[in-house]
Motif scaffolding. Structure first.
Motif, PDB file in Angstrom:
ATOM      1  N   GLN A 173      -0.242   4.353 -13.371  1.00  0.00           N
ATOM      2  CA  GLN A 173      -0.035   2.969 -12.964  1.00  0.00           C
ATOM      3  C   GLN A 173      -1.090   2.504 -11.964  1.00  0.00           C
ATOM      4  OE1 GLN A 173       4.191   3.586 -11.804  1.00  0.00           O
ATOM      5  NE2 GLN A 173       4.651   1.951 -13.243  1.00  0.00           N
ATOM      6  N   THR A 174      -1.361   3.327 -10.946  1.00  0.00           N
ATOM      7  CA  THR A 174      -2.359   2.899  -9.958  1.00  0.00           C
ATOM      8  C   THR A 174      -3.742   2.806 -10.607  1.00  0.00           C
ATOM      9  OG1 THR A 174      -2.588   5.180  -9.202  1.00  0.00           O
ATOM     10  CG2 THR A 174      -1.143   3.759  -7.928  1.00  0.00           C
ATOM     11  N   ASP A 175      -4.019   3.700 -11.540  1.00  0.00           N
ATOM     12  CA  ASP A 175      -5.312   3.631 -12.237  1.00  0.00           C
ATOM     13  C   ASP A 175      -5.402   2.356 -13.073  1.00  0.00           C
ATOM     14  OD1 ASP A 175      -6.205   5.917 -11.149  1.00  0.00           O
ATOM     15  OD2 ASP A 175      -6.128   7.132 -12.970  1.00  0.00           O
ATOM     16  N   PHE A 176      -4.307   1.993 -13.741  1.00  0.00           N
ATOM     17  CA  PHE A 176      -4.295   0.766 -14.545  1.00  0.00           C
ATOM     18  C   PHE A 176      -4.533  -0.447 -13.650  1.00  0.00           C
ATOM     19  CE2 PHE A 176      -1.691  -2.690 -16.580  1.00  0.00           C
ATOM     20  CZ  PHE A 176      -2.566  -2.946 -17.628  1.00  0.00           C
ATOM     21  N   LEU A 177      -3.869  -0.465 -12.496  1.00  0.00           N
ATOM     22  CA  LEU A 177      -4.055  -1.564 -11.542  1.00  0.00           C
ATOM     23  C   LEU A 177      -5.518  -1.633 -11.100  1.00  0.00           C
ATOM     24  CD1 LEU A 177      -3.049  -3.784  -9.608  1.00  0.00           C
ATOM     25  CD2 LEU A 177      -2.295  -2.002  -8.035  1.00  0.00           C
ATOM     26  N   ALA A 178      -6.064  -0.486 -10.692  1.00  0.00           N
ATOM     27  CA  ALA A 178      -7.440  -0.453 -10.197  1.00  0.00           C
ATOM     28  C   ALA A 178      -8.434  -0.862 -11.290  1.00  0.00           C
ATOM     29  CB  ALA A 178      -7.768   0.944  -9.680  1.00  0.00           C
ATOM     30  N   ASP A 179      -8.245  -0.327 -12.488  1.00  0.00           N
ATOM     31  CA  ASP A 179      -9.188  -0.606 -13.579  1.00  0.00           C
ATOM     32  C   ASP A 179      -9.121  -2.066 -14.028  1.00  0.00           C
ATOM     33  OD1 ASP A 179      -9.950   2.001 -13.453  1.00  0.00           O
ATOM     34  OD2 ASP A 179      -8.671   2.674 -15.101  1.00  0.00           O
ATOM     35  N   HIS A 237       3.900   1.480  -1.033  1.00  0.00           N
ATOM     36  CA  HIS A 237       4.585   1.548  -2.324  1.00  0.00           C
ATOM     37  C   HIS A 237       3.692   2.215  -3.372  1.00  0.00           C
ATOM     38  CE1 HIS A 237       7.485   0.196  -5.365  1.00  0.00           C
ATOM     39  NE2 HIS A 237       6.431  -0.042  -6.127  1.00  0.00           N
ATOM     40  N   LEU A 238       2.405   1.869  -3.353  1.00  0.00           N
ATOM     41  CA  LEU A 238       1.449   2.430  -4.320  1.00  0.00           C
ATOM     42  C   LEU A 238       1.407   3.954  -4.248  1.00  0.00           C
ATOM     43  CD1 LEU A 238      -1.802   0.291  -4.368  1.00  0.00           C
ATOM     44  CD2 LEU A 238       0.035   0.374  -6.035  1.00  0.00           C
ATOM     45  N   LEU A 239       1.607   4.488  -3.032  1.00  0.00           N
ATOM     46  CA  LEU A 239       1.566   5.944  -2.855  1.00  0.00           C
ATOM     47  C   LEU A 239       2.626   6.640  -3.706  1.00  0.00           C
ATOM     48  CD1 LEU A 239       0.995   6.355   0.977  1.00  0.00           C
ATOM     49  CD2 LEU A 239      -0.421   7.325  -0.838  1.00  0.00           C
ATOM     50  N   ASN A 240       3.720   5.927  -3.977  1.00  0.00           N
ATOM     51  CA  ASN A 240       4.813   6.537  -4.737  1.00  0.00           C
ATOM     52  C   ASN A 240       4.730   6.279  -6.239  1.00  0.00           C
ATOM     53  OD1 ASN A 240       5.941   7.359  -2.289  1.00  0.00           O
ATOM     54  ND2 ASN A 240       6.923   5.356  -2.033  1.00  0.00           N
ATOM     55  N   LEU A 241       3.754   5.471  -6.654  1.00  0.00           N
ATOM     56  CA  LEU A 241       3.641   5.167  -8.076  1.00  0.00           C
ATOM     57  C   LEU A 241       2.994   6.311  -8.834  1.00  0.00           C
ATOM     58  CD1 LEU A 241       2.500   1.432  -8.371  1.00  0.00           C
ATOM     59  CD2 LEU A 241       4.782   2.387  -8.621  1.00  0.00           C
ATOM     60  N   ASP A 242       3.179   6.249 -10.135  1.00  0.00           N
ATOM     61  CA  ASP A 242       2.518   7.157 -11.047  1.00  0.00           C
ATOM     62  C   ASP A 242       1.007   6.946 -10.995  1.00  0.00           C
ATOM     63  OD1 ASP A 242       4.218   8.717 -12.780  1.00  0.00           O
ATOM     64  OD2 ASP A 242       2.775   8.142 -14.332  1.00  0.00           O
ATOM     65  N   LYS A 243       0.247   8.007 -11.120  1.00  0.00           N
ATOM     66  CA  LYS A 243      -1.216   7.894 -11.131  1.00  0.00           C
ATOM     67  C   LYS A 243      -1.683   6.951 -12.254  1.00  0.00           C
ATOM     68  CE  LYS A 243      -5.510   9.640 -10.079  1.00  0.00           C
ATOM     69  NZ  LYS A 243      -6.191   8.474  -9.510  1.00  0.00           N
ATOM     70  N   ALA A 245       0.837  -1.206   0.000  1.00  0.00           N
ATOM     71  CA  ALA A 245       0.000   0.000   0.000  1.00  0.00           C
ATOM     72  C   ALA A 245       0.871   1.255   0.000  1.00  0.00           C
ATOM     73  CB  ALA A 245      -0.930  -0.002   1.209  1.00  0.00           C
TER      74      ALA A 245
END
Lengths: 198, 198
Positions: free
Chosen positions: A38-44, A30-36, A28
């Protein structure tokens, strides 16, 4: 102690296999430091997963379309059918590139003690296929364990009168294994199925 | 080999620390069997994470609101300030329940070789706080390593004239450790900082 936005992700990660408190926390943060992006791709991707993943109407394999890439491939040998427990086994076999027939996914194995009976897995569909198409060989490629043996025996029993060659993948000592670590049942199987060196 | 919907999730999971091909695959296939409510919660939490997670305007801790739960707690000792590398350290210290002061998050350590200079971490904000408020003690709780030592020395240098007690957490042999596995630097520190048994 974490704000709700982080705590939610930590709790949700714990749905995943093998992920405990510590790992969920680390992921979790780590996700805070990712590109938006990337996190959007993961979530979607997660959001779409169940809806977009279809099962092949013929064999039960995972598929983007109604018919999977194996069943829709005209170069495959349609006379040889390999019975597997789940689509993951198909991926493993396909990676080898040694098998050119088609598949049938059972979605489980018979395990009467756990309440998995023949009608709970895709055996009716297998029997249907066997009756409607002319196959030369049925290769049972479920894992060698109590449930696998039960399932293989059951399939053999039900289909033996159709005059099809029903085979089972060999079981024995895996390549490179140390003899002293082989379990007794595997060793016994390896003795029973020993082959003459030609 | 997997359909796009599954492949996407596998690729996205690999953004996470310590997650390789095999684990990503196992996690993605596991998600397929979860309840839709659960996968949606996972996806939505990830989607909201970065946007909803704020940093405390005073100390830099993670927070749901503008001011974190430590800074907004009237019972905390506002004369003692503990300097940490990241908000994760705050969580670790708060779990112990032994510290009752407040915090300052640096968001990194000075590492000149890696291009992290004093102006790249929240040191200016620390200096501001020290000049504007009256503190009795500044506890430097960054990890004992080259970067930690550099950061501690730098802070001491910049703030030593303010007449505040500047301390550093003790470093030495951790409880329960086997003596033969302690690294040389830790052992040397433990000798240097040895205490008379009272």
């Amino acid at each position: 102690m974490y704000p709700k936005s982080i705590q939610n992700v930590i709790e949700a990660f714990k749905y995943l296999p093998g992920i405990g408190d510590k790992t969920a926390e680390r992921m979790a943060l780590h996700l805070l430091n990712l590109d938006k992006v990337q996190t959007d791709f993961l979530a979607d991707s997660i959001k779409n997963l169940q809806e977009k993943t279809k099962r092949c109407k013929i064999c039960g394999n995972f598929s983007d379309d109604d018919i999977c890439f194996v069943c829709s491939d005209p170069t495959r040998d349609k006379k040889t059918l390999c019975v597997v427990e789940d689509p993951k086994t198909i991926i493993a076999i396909e990676k080898l590139g040694v098998y050119h027939g088609i598949y049938h996914v059972l979605n489980g194995l018979i395990a009467t003690l756990d309440g998995m009976n023949p009608e709970d897995i895709r055996l009716d569909k297998l029997i249907n296929r066997m009756q409607n198409e002319k196959y030369q060989e049925l290769i049972i490629a479920v894992k060698p364990c109590l449930e696998g043996e039960m399932t293989a025996l059951y399939i053999n029993n039900v289909l033996k009168d159709l005059g099809i060659n029903i085979t089972r993948l060999a079981s024995g000592i895996p390549m490179g294994a140390d003899m002293e670590y082989i379990d007794a049942i595997t060793l016994e199987k390896a003795f029973d199925n020993r082959k003459k060196i030609s």
